[in-house]
Write a protein that holds these residues in place. Structure first.
Motif, PDB file in Angstrom:
ATOM      1  N   ILE A 144       0.842  -1.203   0.000  1.00  0.00           N
ATOM      2  CA  ILE A 144       0.000   0.000   0.000  1.00  0.00           C
ATOM      3  C   ILE A 144       0.878   1.254   0.000  1.00  0.00           C
ATOM      4  N   ALA A 145       1.911   1.222   0.826  1.00  0.00           N
ATOM      5  CA  ALA A 145       2.805   2.373   0.901  1.00  0.00           C
ATOM      6  C   ALA A 145       3.449   2.653  -0.451  1.00  0.00           C
ATOM      7  N   LYS A 146       3.878   1.590  -1.122  1.00  0.00           N
ATOM      8  CA  LYS A 146       4.500   1.757  -2.437  1.00  0.00           C
ATOM      9  C   LYS A 146       3.513   2.337  -3.445  1.00  0.00           C
ATOM     10  N   GLU A 147       2.274   1.885  -3.373  1.00  0.00           N
ATOM     11  CA  GLU A 147       1.248   2.403  -4.286  1.00  0.00           C
ATOM     12  C   GLU A 147       1.025   3.894  -4.068  1.00  0.00           C
ATOM     13  N   VAL A 148       0.964   4.294  -2.796  1.00  0.00           N
ATOM     14  CA  VAL A 148       0.765   5.717  -2.477  1.00  0.00           C
ATOM     15  C   VAL A 148       1.908   6.546  -3.041  1.00  0.00           C
ATOM     16  N   LEU A 149       3.134   6.102  -2.774  1.00  0.00           N
ATOM     17  CA  LEU A 149       4.300   6.860  -3.241  1.00  0.00           C
ATOM     18  C   LEU A 149       4.377   6.875  -4.774  1.00  0.00           C
ATOM     19  N   ASP A 150       4.037   5.751  -5.395  1.00  0.00           N
ATOM     20  CA  ASP A 150       4.069   5.692  -6.858  1.00  0.00           C
ATOM     21  C   ASP A 150       3.041   6.634  -7.479  1.00  0.00           C
ATOM     22  N   ILE A 151       1.847   6.681  -6.880  1.00  0.00           N
ATOM     23  CA  ILE A 151       0.796   7.555  -7.406  1.00  0.00           C
ATOM     24  C   ILE A 151       1.209   9.014  -7.280  1.00  0.00           C
TER      25      ILE A 151
END
Length: 321
Positions: free
Chosen positions: A6-13
């Motif tokens: 989830i953290a990676k998705e947030v940062l990627d977005i």
């Protein structure tokens, strides 16, 4: 639940939105905004409500610490008396992602009534805020990092970044140097590095000084009383000749011929590390101490007479890094 995912998705977005803004930077009217602020004779008043207000407060703080006079003004407070804080030479930076925040919109006619230039940050150039503005900066994003695509996440990140863009552009235009930055942060680490001098931290009184003929046993007493872990040794004309450290003393104790009745100079370090410039920056003095792996740096005059000493603990306590 995989929180790392989830953290990676947030940062990627959010990174994607910043990258999109970077690719489309030509459409952001950055040059016009920078020129307007640069030529401002007054202050930059940043205003906004909710999350935009929180981001605005940070932008104002960044401006203020990098050479652009600025402060944050809440729209509601402005409508209840604080409008007088905006002067005729000021500029207003209004932030509202929708461009329709009620509290901010109510303020706009009064800003224009005083002919105050307005820079707007919003997602829609047809919004009320944008229409009132002299310069419009589009902060629209394709997707919020919030899974509901509702809570301001990517949009506030982009807004914050655009504030940094303006601040850094202004720094470059003003040739704002680290010395300038330090002058706005005298209590910070950089301020201490650039302004605190050796003379500000120098110990000059009650120094542990002995003559060359002093016996080791008496030098040890002076060392203990001086609480510097060292004894400074001078000749008949008060010229520095050597220094006895606790390390020197421990090494001497390992010698079978050691005697506390000997003269201190026999076991002392000759030609100790000294400087003659008491106005040297304390941070530069620390570099000397670290380079030569010593605890005490001695300051002398041109005649090699002791002016004072700088201990590494004094530097640490002063926050010099």
């Amino acid at each position: 639940m995989d929180f790392n995912k989830i953290a990676k998705e947030v940062l990627d977005i959010e990174a994607k939105e910043l990258n999109l803004a970077s690719k489309n930077i030509d459409s952001f009217n950055i040059k016009d905004a920078v020129e307007l602020i640069y030529n401002c004779k007054g202050k930059v008043i940043v205003t906004g409500v909710g999350k935009s207000g929180l981001i605005g407060a940070k932008i104002a703080a960044t401006f203020a610490s990098t050479g652009t006079s600025s402060f944050f003004l809440h729209p509601t407070e402005a409508m209840h008396g604080d409008l007088g804080m905006i002067g005729k030479n000021d500029i207003v930076l209004g932030i509202s992602y929708s461009g329709e925040s009620e509290e901010l919109i109510q303020l706009l006619p009064h800003i224009k009534r005083f002919d105050i230039p307005l820079i707007a940050m919003a997602k829609n150039e047809n919004s009320t805020l944008a229409k009132y503005s002299d310069i419009f900066i589009n902060i629209s994003v394709t997707k919020e990092a919030c899974p509901l695509d509702a809570a301001p996440t990517s949009s506030t990140t982009l807004t914050l970044a655009m504030g940094d863009v303006l601040a850094v552009c202004l720094m470059k235009k003003r040739d704002f140097k680290k010395e300038d930055f330090a002058s706005f942060h005298p209590g910070g680490t950089l301020g201490k590095r650039l302004f605190v001098k050796v003379d500000d931290l120098l110990r000059k009184e009650n120094l542990p000084i002995v003559s060359r003929e002093t016996k080791i046993k008496d030098a040890i007493v002076t060392m203990s009383e001086g609480r510097l872990g060292n004894v400074l040794i001078v000749d008949e004309e008060n010229h520095l000749t050597s220094i006895l450290s606790d390390g020197d003393l421990r090494r001497a104790l390992m010698n079978p011929d050691f005697s506390i009745e000997k003269s201190v100079e026999e076991i002392a370090t000759k030609n100790p590390r000294t400087i003659k410039d008491k106005n040297l920056l304390a941070s530069d003095a620390l570099k000397i101490i670290e380079e030569y792996k010593i605890q005490l740096l001695i300051v002398t005059n041109e005649n090699n007479e002791i002016i004072g000493v700088l201990h590494i603990h004094d530097l640490i306590e002063a926050g010099i890094k």
